[in-house]
Design a protein around this motif. Structure first.
Motif, PDB file in Angstrom:
ATOM      1  N   GLN A  91       0.857  -1.262   0.034  1.00 13.56           N
ATOM      2  CA  GLN A  91       0.054   0.069   0.119  1.00 13.56           C
ATOM      3  C   GLN A  91       0.919   1.267   0.120  1.00 13.56           C
ATOM      4  OE1 GLN A  91      -2.207   1.306   3.658  1.00 13.56           O
ATOM      5  NE2 GLN A  91      -4.188   0.830   2.122  1.00 13.56           N
ATOM      6  N   ASP A  93       1.986   5.494   0.196  1.00 13.51           N
ATOM      7  CA  ASP A  93       1.475   6.633   1.067  1.00 13.51           C
ATOM      8  C   ASP A  93       1.116   7.793   0.224  1.00 13.51           C
ATOM      9  OD1 ASP A  93       3.736   7.853   0.184  1.00 13.51           O
ATOM     10  OD2 ASP A  93       4.958   7.215   1.810  1.00 13.51           O
ATOM     11  N   ASN A  94       0.522   8.754   0.843  1.00 13.24           N
ATOM     12  CA  ASN A  94      -0.021   9.999   0.080  1.00 13.24           C
ATOM     13  C   ASN A  94       0.983  10.583  -0.758  1.00 13.24           C
ATOM     14  OD1 ASN A  94      -2.492   9.692   1.397  1.00 13.24           O
ATOM     15  ND2 ASN A  94      -1.935  10.913   3.102  1.00 13.24           N
ATOM     16  N   PHE A  97       1.386   8.630  -3.597  1.00 14.50           N
ATOM     17  CA  PHE A  97       0.337   8.814  -4.276  1.00 14.50           C
ATOM     18  C   PHE A  97       0.118  10.053  -5.389  1.00 14.50           C
ATOM     19  CE2 PHE A  97      -4.287  10.701  -4.843  1.00 14.50           C
ATOM     20  CZ  PHE A  97      -4.692   9.606  -5.599  1.00 14.50           C
ATOM     21  N   THR A 219      -4.391   4.629  -0.960  1.00 15.00           N
ATOM     22  CA  THR A 219      -3.596   4.698   0.403  1.00 15.00           C
ATOM     23  C   THR A 219      -4.503   4.302   1.387  1.00 15.00           C
ATOM     24  OG1 THR A 219      -4.272   7.078   0.816  1.00 15.00           O
ATOM     25  CG2 THR A 219      -2.478   6.579  -0.546  1.00 15.00           C
ATOM     26  N   ASP A 220      -4.251   4.504   2.738  1.00 15.71           N
ATOM     27  CA  ASP A 220      -5.123   4.264   3.883  1.00 15.71           C
ATOM     28  C   ASP A 220      -6.095   5.573   4.055  1.00 15.71           C
ATOM     29  OD1 ASP A 220      -6.188   2.763   5.937  1.00 15.71           O
ATOM     30  OD2 ASP A 220      -4.917   3.818   7.361  1.00 15.71           O
ATOM     31  N   SER A 250      -7.966   9.176  -2.596  1.00 17.80           N
ATOM     32  CA  SER A 250      -6.499   8.585  -2.991  1.00 17.80           C
ATOM     33  C   SER A 250      -7.083   7.705  -4.122  1.00 17.80           C
ATOM     34  CB  SER A 250      -6.002   7.791  -1.945  1.00 17.80           C
ATOM     35  OG  SER A 250      -6.611   6.595  -1.416  1.00 17.80           O
TER      36      SER A 250
END
Length: 285
Positions: A91, A93-94, A97, A219-220, A250
């Motif tokens: 996954q 991260d921002n 992204f 992302t989360d 995201s």
């Protein structure tokens, strides 16, 4: 730099020189044109690409070993099935992204259309109408919907994931009813959700086709995290996928008629006692 082998590249609107064998983060640092946050983000992307190379090398070595171990037989063709391994997926991260979203292959005209509030798709209510038409053959698109659909399909077809990604897709109880004939309440009772997860596990291996566009969160970070169902979506390197600039979700978008396989389901209870069914799915290219 005439005596040094390498190439000039534009990164974030800045021209930098990348020496042969040099990674992006080091080149950015040596240029003196980027801050620490931007360089750290580039390092994370470099690490993902390095992991991708190692996975490709490992795959190639395994294929060679398999070929050497095979008996020589005529007129027998065996289909090779690549075993799914969730550890091969990450996954992002921002920051990563954001970096990936600005590198997408899309024209200004296409981008203006897809982000248009009235007739676009990304972060608009218009997307629901388009997907309703795609998923229900009794509904007919108007001219503007067809135009947006064709543009988005074209953009997705020109972009591919460069490494394996673990994404998330949050859906409501209607999804369970439509795909598995499972009815649950909004009370999020733990016992009820455990029964639902058990029923889905009995259908492990089922392949589902999403006739509409399929949005996932890379992302989360997603405004839909409170939905009753979370699809942990594993997407292979090379899959056609458009990474948008919609950071609130995201959002990345897979094309129409995307197929994915149900792997397993389980219930997760948060700190407040609310349940959420998690379903691991593998997108099939």
């Amino acid at each position: 730099m005439d005596d040094i082998d390498g190439v000039w590249r534009t990164v974030g609107g800045r021209r930098i020189f990348i020496k042969n064998g040099q990674d992006l983060a080091t080149a950015m640092k040596e240029s003196g044109k980027f801050n620490t946050k931007q360089i750290d983000s580039a390092k994370r992307i470099d690490e993902l690409f390095e992991k991708k190379k190692k996975l490709e090398q490992k795959k190639a070595e395994m294929e060679i070993k398999e070929d050497l171990a095979k008996p020589i037989e005529k007129n027998i063709i065996q289909e090779k099935v690549e075993e799914f391994n969730p550890d091969d997926y990450n996954q992002i991260d921002n920051d990563s992204f954001n970096d990936l979203s600005i590198k997408q292959n899309i024209t200004k005209e296409q981008e203006d259309r897809l982000y248009d509030y009235n007739n676009g798709y990304i972060a608009t209510d218009y997307a629901m109408g388009i997907n309703n038409c795609l998923r229900d053959s009794s509904l007919e698109m108007n001219f503007e919907q067809r135009k947006t659909t064709e543009i988005l399909q074209n953009v997705i077809s020109k972009n591919k994931l460069e490494y394996n990604v673990k994404a998330s897709r949050y859906v409501g109880e209607d999804y369970l009813k439509n795909e598995f004939n499972i009815e649950i309440s909004r009370d999020r009772l733990e016992k009820e959700f455990e029964v639902g997860a058990k029923s889905i596990n009995e259908m492990a291996g089922k392949i589902i086709t999403n006739k509409g566009f399929m949005s996932v969160s890379l992302t989360d970070n997603s405004i839909f995290k409170d939905n009753v169902v979370k699809l942990n979506t594993y997407i292979k390197q090379g899959t056609n996928c458009f990474i948008t600039k919609n950071i609130e979700e995201s959002e990345a978008i897979l094309n129409t008629n995307t197929k994915y396989k149900i792997l397993k389901a389980y219930n997760i209870v948060d700190d407040y006692g609310y349940s959420q069914i998690n379903i691991d799915v593998e997108v099939l290219k």
